[in-house]
Design an enzyme around this catalytic site. Structure first.
Site, PDB file in Angstrom:
ATOM      1  N   ASP A 134      -5.548   0.997   3.955  1.00  0.00           N
ATOM      2  CA  ASP A 134      -4.969   1.549   5.189  1.00  0.00           C
ATOM      3  C   ASP A 134      -5.791   1.193   6.411  1.00  0.00           C
ATOM      4  OD1 ASP A 134      -3.114   2.934   3.547  1.00  0.00           O
ATOM      5  OD2 ASP A 134      -4.672   4.422   3.161  1.00  0.00           O
ATOM      6  N   ASP A 187      -0.586   1.561   6.105  1.00  0.00           N
ATOM      7  CA  ASP A 187      -0.802   0.450   5.169  1.00  0.00           C
ATOM      8  C   ASP A 187       0.237  -0.609   5.514  1.00  0.00           C
ATOM      9  OD1 ASP A 187      -0.742  -1.318   3.070  1.00  0.00           O
ATOM     10  OD2 ASP A 187      -0.616   0.205   1.504  1.00  0.00           O
ATOM     11  N   TYR A 245       9.721   7.086  -3.489  1.00  0.00           N
ATOM     12  CA  TYR A 245       8.309   6.724  -3.397  1.00  0.00           C
ATOM     13  C   TYR A 245       8.133   5.412  -2.636  1.00  0.00           C
ATOM     14  CZ  TYR A 245       3.533   5.642  -4.648  1.00  0.00           C
ATOM     15  OH  TYR A 245       2.195   5.347  -4.586  1.00  0.00           O
ATOM     16  N   GLN A 250       4.350  -2.290   4.529  1.00  0.00           N
ATOM     17  CA  GLN A 250       4.737  -1.205   3.601  1.00  0.00           C
ATOM     18  C   GLN A 250       5.083   0.119   4.290  1.00  0.00           C
ATOM     19  OE1 GLN A 250       2.359  -0.259  -0.165  1.00  0.00           O
ATOM     20  NE2 GLN A 250       1.928   1.575   1.017  1.00  0.00           N
ATOM     21  N   LYS A 281       1.636   6.090  -1.216  1.00  0.00           N
ATOM     22  CA  LYS A 281       1.108   7.420  -0.929  1.00  0.00           C
ATOM     23  C   LYS A 281       0.973   7.623   0.575  1.00  0.00           C
ATOM     24  CE  LYS A 281       0.835  10.329  -4.082  1.00  0.00           C
ATOM     25  NZ  LYS A 281       1.499  11.624  -3.914  1.00  0.00           N
TER      26      LYS A 281
END
Ligand code: 13P
Ligand code: MG
Ligand code: MG
Length: 382
Positions: A52, A10, A234, A93, A237
Protein backbone atom coordinates in the site's frame (compact mmCIF):
# COMPACT_ATOMS: atom_id res chain seq x y z
CA UNK A 1 -6.71 25.67 10.49
CA UNK A 2 -4.19 23.08 9.40
CA UNK A 3 -5.18 19.64 8.14
CA UNK A 4 -3.23 16.40 8.11
CA UNK A 5 -4.52 13.98 5.47
CA UNK A 6 -3.20 10.44 5.10
CA UNK A 7 -4.64 8.66 2.07
CA UNK A 8 -3.63 5.11 1.29
CA UNK A 9 -4.25 2.64 -1.51
CA UNK A 10 -2.89 -0.49 -3.16
CA UNK A 11 -2.45 0.29 -6.85
CA UNK A 12 -0.06 -2.49 -7.80
CA UNK A 13 2.84 -4.50 -6.44
CA UNK A 14 5.77 -6.64 -7.50
CA UNK A 15 5.54 -10.43 -7.61
CA UNK A 16 2.24 -10.65 -5.71
CA UNK A 17 0.99 -8.51 -2.81
CA UNK A 18 4.50 -7.48 -1.63
CA UNK A 19 5.29 -3.80 -2.26
CA UNK A 20 4.92 -1.09 -4.90
CA UNK A 21 7.89 -0.54 -7.22
CA UNK A 22 10.48 2.19 -6.70
CA UNK A 23 9.25 3.84 -9.89
CA UNK A 24 5.69 3.98 -8.53
CA UNK A 25 6.97 5.64 -5.35
CA UNK A 26 9.04 8.10 -7.40
CA UNK A 27 6.04 9.12 -9.51
CA UNK A 28 3.95 9.66 -6.36
CA UNK A 29 6.69 11.80 -4.83
CA UNK A 30 7.11 13.86 -8.03
CA UNK A 31 3.36 14.59 -8.16
CA UNK A 32 3.23 15.68 -4.54
CA UNK A 33 6.37 17.78 -4.99
CA UNK A 34 4.53 19.56 -7.80
CA UNK A 35 1.49 20.11 -5.53
CA UNK A 36 3.88 21.52 -2.92
CA UNK A 37 5.42 23.93 -5.45
CA UNK A 38 1.91 24.93 -6.56
CA UNK A 39 1.06 25.77 -2.93
CA UNK A 40 -1.70 23.15 -2.64
CA UNK A 41 0.09 21.29 0.16
CA UNK A 42 2.49 22.77 2.69
CA UNK A 43 4.25 19.47 3.39
CA UNK A 44 4.09 15.83 2.29
CA UNK A 45 5.63 12.38 2.57
CA UNK A 46 5.26 9.20 0.55
CA UNK A 47 5.74 5.79 2.17
CA UNK A 48 4.65 2.23 1.63
CA UNK A 49 3.67 -0.50 4.05
CA UNK A 50 3.50 -3.84 2.28
CA UNK A 51 1.79 -3.21 -1.05
CA UNK A 52 0.00 0.00 0.00
CA UNK A 53 1.13 3.48 -0.94
CA UNK A 54 0.49 6.13 1.71
CA UNK A 55 0.31 9.82 0.79
CA UNK A 56 0.72 12.10 3.78
CA UNK A 57 -0.30 15.70 3.03
CA UNK A 58 -0.43 18.81 5.21
CA UNK A 59 -2.59 21.66 3.90
CA UNK A 60 -5.06 24.40 4.78
CA UNK A 61 -8.15 23.11 2.97
CA UNK A 62 -9.84 21.18 5.81
CA UNK A 63 -11.02 17.56 6.01
CA UNK A 64 -12.60 15.97 2.92
CA UNK A 65 -11.35 18.79 0.67
CA UNK A 66 -12.09 17.92 -2.99
CA UNK A 67 -8.75 19.45 -4.14
CA UNK A 68 -6.79 17.14 -1.82
CA UNK A 69 -8.86 14.03 -2.55
CA UNK A 70 -8.66 14.65 -6.30
CA UNK A 71 -4.91 15.14 -5.97
CA UNK A 72 -4.57 11.81 -4.13
CA UNK A 73 -6.69 10.08 -6.76
CA UNK A 74 -4.55 11.51 -9.58
CA UNK A 75 -1.37 10.38 -7.81
CA UNK A 76 -2.79 6.86 -7.46
CA UNK A 77 -3.79 6.88 -11.13
CA UNK A 78 -0.28 7.94 -12.14
CA UNK A 79 1.20 5.15 -9.98
CA UNK A 80 -1.31 2.71 -11.50
CA UNK A 81 -0.07 3.66 -15.00
CA UNK A 82 3.49 2.83 -13.89
CA UNK A 83 2.33 -0.47 -12.36
CA UNK A 84 0.53 -1.40 -15.61
CA UNK A 85 3.56 -0.50 -17.73
CA UNK A 86 5.76 -2.61 -15.47
CA UNK A 87 3.32 -5.54 -15.58
CA UNK A 88 2.84 -5.48 -11.81
CA UNK A 89 0.20 -7.44 -9.95
CA UNK A 90 -3.12 -5.82 -9.02
CA UNK A 91 -2.49 -2.56 -10.92
CA UNK A 92 -5.19 -0.12 -9.82
CA UNK A 93 -6.58 -2.68 -7.34
CA UNK A 94 -8.10 -0.19 -4.87
CA UNK A 95 -9.43 2.32 -7.42
CA UNK A 96 -12.93 0.86 -7.47
CA UNK A 97 -14.65 3.72 -9.28
CA UNK A 98 -13.80 5.50 -12.54
CA UNK A 99 -13.34 8.79 -10.71
CA UNK A 100 -14.47 9.85 -7.24
CA UNK A 101 -16.74 12.88 -6.85
CA UNK A 102 -14.23 14.97 -4.94
CA UNK A 103 -13.81 12.43 -2.14
CA UNK A 104 -11.97 9.12 -2.21
CA UNK A 105 -14.15 7.72 0.59
CA UNK A 106 -16.33 4.99 -0.83
CA UNK A 107 -14.16 4.78 -3.95
CA UNK A 108 -11.49 2.38 -2.62
CA UNK A 109 -8.58 4.27 -0.99
CA UNK A 110 -8.59 4.73 2.79
CA UNK A 111 -8.44 8.25 4.22
CA UNK A 112 -7.68 9.48 7.74
CA UNK A 113 -7.81 13.23 8.29
CA UNK A 114 -7.55 15.64 11.20
CA UNK A 115 -8.10 19.40 10.96
CA UNK A 116 -6.97 21.42 13.96
CA UNK A 117 -6.49 24.99 15.14
CA UNK A 118 -2.72 25.39 15.08
CA UNK A 119 -2.99 28.51 17.27
CA UNK A 120 -4.76 26.74 20.21
CA UNK A 121 -2.83 27.49 23.40
CA UNK A 122 -3.22 23.87 24.66
CA UNK A 123 -1.14 22.69 21.66
CA UNK A 124 2.09 24.70 21.67
CA UNK A 125 3.68 22.04 19.42
CA UNK A 126 2.10 19.52 17.06
CA UNK A 127 3.68 16.04 17.18
CA UNK A 128 1.68 13.21 15.60
CA UNK A 129 1.93 9.57 14.51
CA UNK A 130 0.79 7.91 11.30
CA UNK A 131 0.05 4.17 11.53
CA UNK A 132 -0.15 2.28 8.25
CA UNK A 133 -1.16 -1.39 8.25
CA UNK A 134 -1.28 -3.98 5.49
CA UNK A 135 -3.15 -7.31 5.21
CA UNK A 136 -5.80 -6.41 7.77
CA UNK A 137 -8.89 -4.25 8.22
CA UNK A 138 -9.56 -1.00 10.13
CA UNK A 139 -10.64 -3.11 13.12
CA UNK A 140 -6.95 -3.98 13.61
CA UNK A 141 -6.70 -0.60 15.39
CA UNK A 142 -9.61 -1.40 17.77
CA UNK A 143 -7.57 -3.10 20.47
CA UNK A 144 -4.54 -0.75 20.54
CA UNK A 145 -6.66 2.43 20.50
CA UNK A 146 -9.11 1.12 23.10
CA UNK A 147 -6.17 0.10 25.31
CA UNK A 148 -4.38 3.46 25.07
CA UNK A 149 -7.43 5.70 25.44
CA UNK A 150 -9.26 3.76 28.17
CA UNK A 151 -6.71 1.75 30.17
CA UNK A 152 -3.97 3.04 32.46
CA UNK A 153 -2.45 -0.44 32.05
CA UNK A 154 -1.24 0.78 28.66
CA UNK A 155 -1.29 4.53 29.20
CA UNK A 156 -0.57 5.84 32.68
CA UNK A 157 -0.97 9.34 31.19
CA UNK A 158 -4.77 8.85 31.46
CA UNK A 159 -4.37 9.49 35.20
CA UNK A 160 -3.12 13.03 34.60
CA UNK A 161 -5.48 16.03 35.02
CA UNK A 162 -5.23 16.86 31.31
CA UNK A 163 -6.64 13.45 30.31
CA UNK A 164 -8.65 12.28 33.32
CA UNK A 165 -11.87 13.71 31.83
CA UNK A 166 -11.57 11.02 29.16
CA UNK A 167 -12.34 10.85 25.46
CA UNK A 168 -15.29 10.70 23.07
CA UNK A 169 -15.16 7.75 20.67
CA UNK A 170 -17.02 7.75 17.36
CA UNK A 171 -17.66 4.13 16.39
CA UNK A 172 -18.85 3.26 12.90
CA UNK A 173 -20.78 0.21 11.75
CA UNK A 174 -18.54 -0.82 8.84
CA UNK A 175 -21.06 -3.32 7.49
CA UNK A 176 -23.57 -0.56 6.81
CA UNK A 177 -23.51 0.49 3.17
CA UNK A 178 -24.75 3.95 2.20
CA UNK A 179 -24.04 6.64 4.80
CA UNK A 180 -22.14 6.44 8.07
CA UNK A 181 -24.01 4.60 10.83
CA UNK A 182 -22.24 5.79 13.98
CA UNK A 183 -22.50 5.86 17.77
CA UNK A 184 -20.65 8.20 20.12
CA UNK A 185 -19.50 6.83 23.47
CA UNK A 186 -17.69 8.72 26.18
CA UNK A 187 -15.00 7.15 28.31
CA UNK A 188 -14.18 6.36 31.06
CA UNK A 189 -17.90 5.81 31.86
CA UNK A 190 -18.69 3.74 28.77
CA UNK A 191 -15.48 1.85 28.20
CA UNK A 192 -17.28 -1.47 28.63
CA UNK A 193 -19.94 -0.54 26.05
CA UNK A 194 -17.05 0.38 23.83
CA UNK A 195 -15.47 -3.02 24.42
CA UNK A 196 -18.78 -4.75 23.60
CA UNK A 197 -18.67 -3.16 20.15
CA UNK A 198 -14.94 -3.15 19.48
CA UNK A 199 -14.49 -6.87 20.16
CA UNK A 200 -16.09 -7.35 16.73
CA UNK A 201 -13.31 -5.96 14.58
CA UNK A 202 -15.01 -6.99 11.35
CA UNK A 203 -18.13 -4.92 11.96
CA UNK A 204 -17.25 -2.02 14.27
CA UNK A 205 -14.31 0.34 13.94
CA UNK A 206 -13.10 3.52 15.62
CA UNK A 207 -13.62 6.36 13.17
CA UNK A 208 -12.50 9.19 15.47
CA UNK A 209 -11.58 10.06 19.05
CA UNK A 210 -11.95 13.54 20.55
CA UNK A 211 -10.78 15.01 23.85
CA UNK A 212 -13.54 15.68 26.40
CA UNK A 213 -11.61 18.43 28.19
CA UNK A 214 -10.98 20.17 24.84
CA UNK A 215 -14.01 18.97 22.81
CA UNK A 216 -12.87 20.65 19.56
CA UNK A 217 -9.60 18.68 19.65
CA UNK A 218 -9.71 15.52 17.53
CA UNK A 219 -6.90 13.23 18.57
CA UNK A 220 -7.45 10.15 16.36
CA UNK A 221 -8.75 9.54 12.84
CA UNK A 222 -8.91 6.08 11.26
CA UNK A 223 -9.83 5.12 7.70
CA UNK A 224 -12.86 2.91 8.29
CA UNK A 225 -14.08 2.00 4.82
CA UNK A 226 -14.36 -1.67 4.04
CA UNK A 227 -13.81 -2.55 0.41
CA UNK A 228 -16.36 -5.37 0.47
CA UNK A 229 -19.04 -3.00 1.78
CA UNK A 230 -18.34 -0.79 -1.24
CA UNK A 231 -17.85 -3.46 -3.87
CA UNK A 232 -20.11 -6.22 -2.46
CA UNK A 233 -17.29 -8.73 -2.86
CA UNK A 234 -13.69 -9.28 -1.81
CA UNK A 235 -11.41 -6.75 -3.51
CA UNK A 236 -8.34 -7.05 -1.31
CA UNK A 237 -8.11 -6.12 2.35
CA UNK A 238 -8.93 -2.67 3.60
CA UNK A 239 -5.42 -2.05 4.87
CA UNK A 240 -6.12 0.94 7.14
CA UNK A 241 -4.31 4.14 8.04
CA UNK A 242 -4.65 6.07 11.30
CA UNK A 243 -3.44 9.46 12.50
CA UNK A 244 -2.88 9.90 16.23
CA UNK A 245 -1.86 13.30 17.62
CA UNK A 246 0.39 12.98 20.65
CA UNK A 247 1.90 14.61 23.77
CA UNK A 248 0.60 17.28 26.12
CA UNK A 249 -3.20 16.90 26.34
CA UNK A 250 -2.95 13.55 24.51
CA UNK A 251 -1.10 10.28 25.22
CA UNK A 252 2.63 10.23 24.47
CA UNK A 253 4.03 8.30 21.47
CA UNK A 254 5.65 5.75 23.80
CA UNK A 255 2.22 5.08 25.33
CA UNK A 256 0.42 5.00 22.00
CA UNK A 257 2.72 2.33 20.56
CA UNK A 258 2.78 0.18 23.74
CA UNK A 259 -0.20 -2.14 22.93
CA UNK A 260 1.57 -3.21 19.73
CA UNK A 261 3.93 -5.22 21.97
CA UNK A 262 1.06 -7.72 22.24
CA UNK A 263 1.21 -8.57 18.51
CA UNK A 264 -2.54 -9.18 18.71
CA UNK A 265 -4.35 -11.47 16.30
CA UNK A 266 -6.22 -9.65 13.54
CA UNK A 267 -8.43 -10.58 10.62
CA UNK A 268 -6.83 -10.44 7.18
CA UNK A 269 -3.69 -12.15 5.89
CA UNK A 270 -3.63 -14.47 2.90
CA UNK A 271 -6.70 -13.89 0.72
CA UNK A 272 -8.04 -11.69 3.53
CA UNK A 273 -9.44 -14.85 5.08
CA UNK A 274 -7.35 -15.76 8.13
CA UNK A 275 -6.37 -14.72 11.62
CA UNK A 276 -2.73 -13.87 12.22
CA UNK A 277 -0.80 -11.66 14.67
CA UNK A 278 0.11 -8.17 13.51
CA UNK A 279 3.86 -7.49 13.33
CA UNK A 280 5.24 -3.96 13.95
CA UNK A 281 7.77 -3.31 11.18
CA UNK A 282 9.97 -0.56 9.76
CA UNK A 283 8.36 1.76 7.25
CA UNK A 284 8.70 0.63 3.62
CA UNK A 285 8.75 -3.07 4.53
CA UNK A 286 7.45 -5.51 1.90
CA UNK A 287 5.06 -8.34 2.80
CA UNK A 288 7.08 -11.54 2.55
CA UNK A 289 5.88 -13.61 5.51
CA UNK A 290 4.03 -16.91 5.22
CA UNK A 291 0.32 -16.41 4.67
CA UNK A 292 0.81 -12.64 4.36
CA UNK A 293 1.52 -11.92 8.01
CA UNK A 294 -0.12 -8.52 8.69
CA UNK A 295 2.24 -5.60 9.15
CA UNK A 296 1.91 -2.24 10.89
CA UNK A 297 4.36 0.66 10.54
CA UNK A 298 4.38 3.90 12.50
CA UNK A 299 5.96 7.20 11.54
CA UNK A 300 6.31 10.13 13.96
CA UNK A 301 6.29 13.70 12.58
CA UNK A 302 6.14 17.27 13.76
CA UNK A 303 4.51 20.12 11.91
CA UNK A 304 5.00 23.86 12.41
CA UNK A 305 2.21 26.42 12.68
CA UNK A 306 3.01 27.34 9.06
CA UNK A 307 2.36 23.72 8.01
CA UNK A 308 6.00 22.78 7.43
CA UNK A 309 6.37 19.04 7.93
CA UNK A 310 9.49 17.59 9.58
CA UNK A 311 11.26 14.47 8.38
CA UNK A 312 9.66 11.33 9.81
CA UNK A 313 10.98 9.07 12.58
CA UNK A 314 10.42 5.37 11.98
CA UNK A 315 8.98 4.25 15.34
CA UNK A 316 8.91 0.48 14.72
CA UNK A 317 12.17 0.47 12.71
CA UNK A 318 14.09 0.07 15.93
CA UNK A 319 15.81 -2.76 17.76
CA UNK A 320 13.31 -2.25 20.61
CA UNK A 321 10.72 -4.00 18.44
CA UNK A 322 12.83 -7.02 17.46
CA UNK A 323 11.50 -9.10 20.37
CA UNK A 324 7.90 -8.28 19.36
CA UNK A 325 8.65 -9.23 15.77
CA UNK A 326 9.94 -12.63 16.90
CA UNK A 327 6.91 -13.07 19.12
CA UNK A 328 4.59 -12.23 16.21
CA UNK A 329 6.37 -14.76 14.01
CA UNK A 330 6.06 -17.43 16.73
CA UNK A 331 2.37 -16.67 17.22
CA UNK A 332 1.94 -16.88 13.45
CA UNK A 333 3.63 -20.27 13.32
CA UNK A 334 1.41 -21.52 16.14
CA UNK A 335 -1.86 -20.62 14.46
CA UNK A 336 -0.65 -21.68 10.99
CA UNK A 337 -0.11 -25.21 12.35
CA UNK A 338 -3.86 -25.69 12.40
CA UNK A 339 -4.19 -24.73 8.74
CA UNK A 340 -7.77 -23.89 7.83
CA UNK A 341 -9.39 -25.24 11.00
CA UNK A 342 -11.54 -23.22 13.43
CA UNK A 343 -10.20 -19.79 14.43
CA UNK A 344 -7.29 -20.03 11.96
CA UNK A 345 -9.72 -18.84 9.28
CA UNK A 346 -12.27 -16.02 9.45
CA UNK A 347 -15.90 -16.68 10.40
CA UNK A 348 -18.15 -17.68 7.54
CA UNK A 349 -19.95 -14.28 7.41
CA UNK A 350 -16.63 -12.72 6.41
CA UNK A 351 -15.77 -15.45 3.90
CA UNK A 352 -19.18 -14.77 2.31
CA UNK A 353 -17.53 -11.89 0.48
CA UNK A 354 -14.72 -14.01 -0.89
CA UNK A 355 -14.62 -16.62 -3.63
CA UNK A 356 -14.67 -19.29 -0.89
CA UNK A 357 -18.45 -18.79 -0.85
CA UNK A 358 -18.73 -20.32 -4.32
CA UNK A 359 -16.98 -23.48 -3.12
CA UNK A 360 -19.44 -23.63 -0.22
CA UNK A 361 -22.43 -22.94 -2.48
CA UNK A 362 -21.73 -25.96 -4.66
CA UNK A 363 -21.44 -28.18 -1.59
CA UNK A 364 -24.68 -26.77 -0.14
CA UNK A 365 -26.44 -28.03 -3.26
CA UNK A 366 -25.24 -31.59 -2.54
CA UNK A 367 -26.80 -31.69 0.94
CA UNK A 368 -29.94 -33.81 1.34
CA UNK A 369 -32.51 -33.73 4.08
CA UNK A 370 -33.13 -37.16 5.65
CA UNK A 371 -36.58 -37.88 7.07
CA UNK A 372 -36.59 -38.47 10.82
CA UNK A 373 -39.02 -41.17 12.02
CA UNK A 374 -40.20 -41.40 15.64
CA UNK A 375 -38.87 -44.46 17.54
CA UNK A 376 -41.03 -46.31 20.09
CA UNK A 377 -39.08 -44.78 23.03
CA UNK A 378 -39.83 -41.31 21.70
CA UNK A 379 -36.40 -40.55 20.29
CA UNK A 380 -35.83 -39.67 16.68
CA UNK A 381 -34.38 -42.42 14.52
CA UNK A 382 -33.15 -42.32 10.94
P1 13P B 1 -3.91 -6.68 -0.27
O1 13P B 1 -5.26 -6.22 0.20
O2 13P B 1 -2.81 -6.12 0.55
O3 13P B 1 -3.74 -6.44 -1.72
O4 13P B 1 -3.81 -8.25 0.00
C1 13P B 1 -4.74 -9.08 -0.62
C2 13P B 1 -4.58 -10.53 -0.37
O5 13P B 1 -5.58 -11.21 -0.50
C3 13P B 1 -3.31 -11.11 0.04
O6 13P B 1 -3.37 -12.55 0.11
MG1 MG C 1 -2.37 -6.06 -3.02
MG1 MG D 1 -2.39 -4.11 0.89
Amino acid sequence: MLTISAIKADVGSIGGHTRPSIQMMDVARERLQQAFEDGLVTGFDVTHTGDDLCLLMVHRLGEAAPEIHNLAWEVFEAATDVARAQGLYGAGQDLLKDAPSGNVRGAGPGAAEIAFDETASERPAEPFLVFTADKCGPGAFNFPLWAVFTSPMYCAGLLLPKMKAGFRFTIIDMEHAGGDRVIELETPERHLDLAILLRDENRFGIQAIHSRKYPHQKVVAVSTDRLHTIAGEYKGKDDPVAIVRSQGIFPAPEEIVSPYMVAHYVAGDARGSHHMPIMPVAINTPVAGAYCLPLVACMAYSVTKEGVLSEGVDMFGNVAWDATRLKAQRKAEDIRQQGFVGPAMLPIQELEYSAFRHSLESLEAEFELRETVASPNGQGQN
